[in-house]
Write a protein that holds these residues in place. Structure first.
Motif, mmCIF file in Angstrom:
data_model
loop_
_atom_site.group_PDB
_atom_site.id
_atom_site.type_symbol
_atom_site.label_atom_id
_atom_site.label_comp_id
_atom_site.label_asym_id
_atom_site.label_seq_id
_atom_site.Cartn_x
_atom_site.Cartn_y
_atom_site.Cartn_z
ATOM 1 N N UNK A 79 70.332 -62.082 -71.983
ATOM 2 C CA UNK A 79 68.885 -61.962 -71.803
ATOM 3 C C UNK A 79 68.227 -61.759 -73.164
ATOM 4 N N UNK A 80 67.372 -62.697 -73.557
ATOM 5 C CA UNK A 80 66.730 -62.655 -74.867
ATOM 6 C C UNK A 80 65.447 -61.842 -74.799
ATOM 7 N N UNK A 81 65.265 -60.940 -75.735
ATOM 8 C CA UNK A 81 64.051 -60.132 -75.782
ATOM 9 C C UNK A 81 63.066 -60.734 -76.774
ATOM 10 N N UNK A 82 61.832 -60.265 -76.707
ATOM 11 C CA UNK A 82 60.810 -60.704 -77.650
ATOM 12 C C UNK A 82 61.203 -60.277 -79.065
ATOM 13 N N UNK A 83 61.789 -59.087 -79.189
ATOM 14 C CA UNK A 83 62.237 -58.617 -80.497
ATOM 15 C C UNK A 83 63.278 -59.563 -81.082
ATOM 16 N N UNK A 84 64.213 -60.023 -80.224
ATOM 17 C CA UNK A 84 65.275 -60.908 -80.699
ATOM 18 C C UNK A 84 64.703 -62.193 -81.291
ATOM 19 N N UNK A 85 63.748 -62.795 -80.569
ATOM 20 C CA UNK A 85 63.160 -64.047 -81.049
ATOM 21 C C UNK A 85 62.399 -63.817 -82.353
ATOM 22 N N UNK A 86 61.657 -62.729 -82.422
ATOM 23 C CA UNK A 86 60.874 -62.419 -83.620
ATOM 24 C C UNK A 86 61.791 -62.249 -84.832
ATOM 25 N N UNK A 87 62.865 -61.472 -84.662
ATOM 26 C CA UNK A 87 63.786 -61.231 -85.774
ATOM 27 C C UNK A 87 64.513 -62.511 -86.172
ATOM 28 N N UNK A 88 64.861 -63.339 -85.194
ATOM 29 C CA UNK A 88 65.551 -64.590 -85.491
ATOM 30 C C UNK A 88 64.674 -65.516 -86.314
ATOM 31 N N UNK A 89 63.391 -65.549 -86.023
ATOM 32 C CA UNK A 89 62.486 -66.437 -86.763
ATOM 33 C C UNK A 89 62.210 -65.917 -88.163
ATOM 34 N N UNK A 90 62.239 -64.596 -88.312
ATOM 35 C CA UNK A 90 62.128 -64.033 -89.659
ATOM 36 C C UNK A 90 63.371 -64.391 -90.466
ATOM 37 N N UNK A 91 64.545 -64.241 -89.845
ATOM 38 C CA UNK A 91 65.803 -64.556 -90.528
ATOM 39 C C UNK A 91 65.879 -66.027 -90.912
ATOM 40 N N UNK A 92 65.281 -66.893 -90.097
ATOM 41 C CA UNK A 92 65.301 -68.327 -90.368
ATOM 42 C C UNK A 92 64.231 -68.745 -91.369
#
Length: 357
Positions: free
Chosen positions: A1-14
């Motif tokens: 289950x993906x959280x909003x935090x996960x997506x936000x951090x992933x896009x920062x990392x990318x």
């Protein structure tokens, strides 16, 4: 289950996003809503023999200055949902409601709003509205009852806006009839102001060329690249209702509209229409502005009015044109008056133009 935090951090990392404290601060609210919606919804008991519908999860009214990332965060949130949800621009949604009510009346339904609202309830558990603003009296007079219907049926609402709830429909006709709707919003939604010093939409255009002369250096390709960067993909039309008439921006997403010159200036539009457009968009892309003269004098007059409306509203303009601003209108009645428009077109190309103080 993906959280909003996960997506936000992933896009920062990318490298797709830069961390912004104002954006990060509101992620917990989005995650609260996602988590509560994911839980089984048990109807509340009501008396001995009746059961009420599930109570709506408390939503979010996210407001603040333009270009702060509100729409981007809402899109990320919608990606995480596991319940039926719909993300739609508020103007477009209300236009659908009016169309549905018109059909219901033609079918002889006394309460035209009821079947339209019922259909929405059947389709979604969450509605995500982009850029809630209410300037039309027909919207103002039905929106309170519509939202009450949605909330009572268990639908959660998340919306972005440039205005605090108390400023919706400000100075509108019969506004006292609208005020109960503001109370409903405050009761059913967390009101959150996103305060950030950074205007990301403006910054993405800083230093970018925004006025392209057709046939020079891949003008159309460069304009379309800017459009894709600002609006992404899948942009539907935006229909505005102005004095009972429909005004269409053919493509619209994330506060960015896109149209051809003749979509906006080749039709019988006037100052009220252009003011509504300027109110609805923060960036406007216009393709194929032609040379102007006595042969297309009416189109030229409309273009002058449109630029005036965009200029006063500080809307960022991106366009392709047949010539540089000073050479767009060089012969025929109106050339002198067009000098101001040419000057404004030049000013609107400045890297810092449009930054609201």
């Amino acid at each position: 289950m993906t959280s909003v935090h996960d997506i936000y951090e992933a896009r920062i990392a990318a490298g797709e996003l830069e961390r912004d404290p104002a954006q990060a601060a509101v992620l917990d609210e989005f995650e609260r809503i996602r988590s509560e919606l994911a839980q089984p919804q048990q109807p509340q008991k009501k008396g001995w023999f009746r059961k009420a519908k599930p109570e709506a999860v408390k939503g979010l009214y996210l407001w603040g200055g333009v270009g702060r990332g509100k729409s981007m965060l809402m899109d990320m949130f919608v990606e995480t949902l596991e319940v039926p949800a719909r993300r739609v621009h508020f103007h477009a949604f209300m236009q659908e409601i009016h169309a549905g009510m018109h059909k219901a009346r033609q079918d002889g339904v006394d309460d035209a709003l009821a079947p339209v609202a019922a259909k929405v309830v059947e389709e979604v558990k969450l509605l995500a509205f982009d850029e809630m603003q209410i300037t039309d009296i027909t919207d103002a007079m039905i929106v309170g009852r519509l939202f009450q219907f949605l909330f009572e049926a268990g639908v959660t609402v998340v919306t972005t806006s440039n205005r605090i709830p108390d400023d919706l429909y400000k100075e509108g006709l019969n506004r006292q009839l609208f005020l109960p709707f503001i109370d409903i919003l405050k009761d059913k939604m967390v009101v959150w102001e996103m305060v950030s010093p950074t205007d990301y939409r403006q910054n993405r255009l800083t230093g970018e060329q925004v006025y392209f002369v057709r046939g020079s250096g891949g003008a159309r390709k460069r304009l379309l690249a800017l459009w894709k960067d600002l609006a992404g993909t899948g942009a539907p039309p935006l229909i505005l209702t102005v004095n009972g008439r429909e005004v269409e921006i053919p493509m619209f997403r994330n506060g960015v509209g896109k149209a051809k010159f003749y979509d906006l200036c080749g039709k019988m539009l006037g100052p009220a229409d252009y003011l509504a457009i300027a109110e609805a968009v923060r960036v406007l892309v216009i393709e194929d502005i032609p040379r102007l003269s006595r042969h297309n004098f009416n189109e030229a007059k409309r273009f002058v009015t449109l630029i005036d409306a965009l200029y006063e509203a500080k809307v960022r303009l991106i366009c392709t044109a047949a010539a540089e601003p000073e050479m767009l209108y060089v012969e025929g009645t109106g050339t002198f008056e067009f000098e101001r428009t040419a000057s404004r077109l030049r000013e609107m190309q400045d890297a810092d133009w449009g930054k609201k103080t």
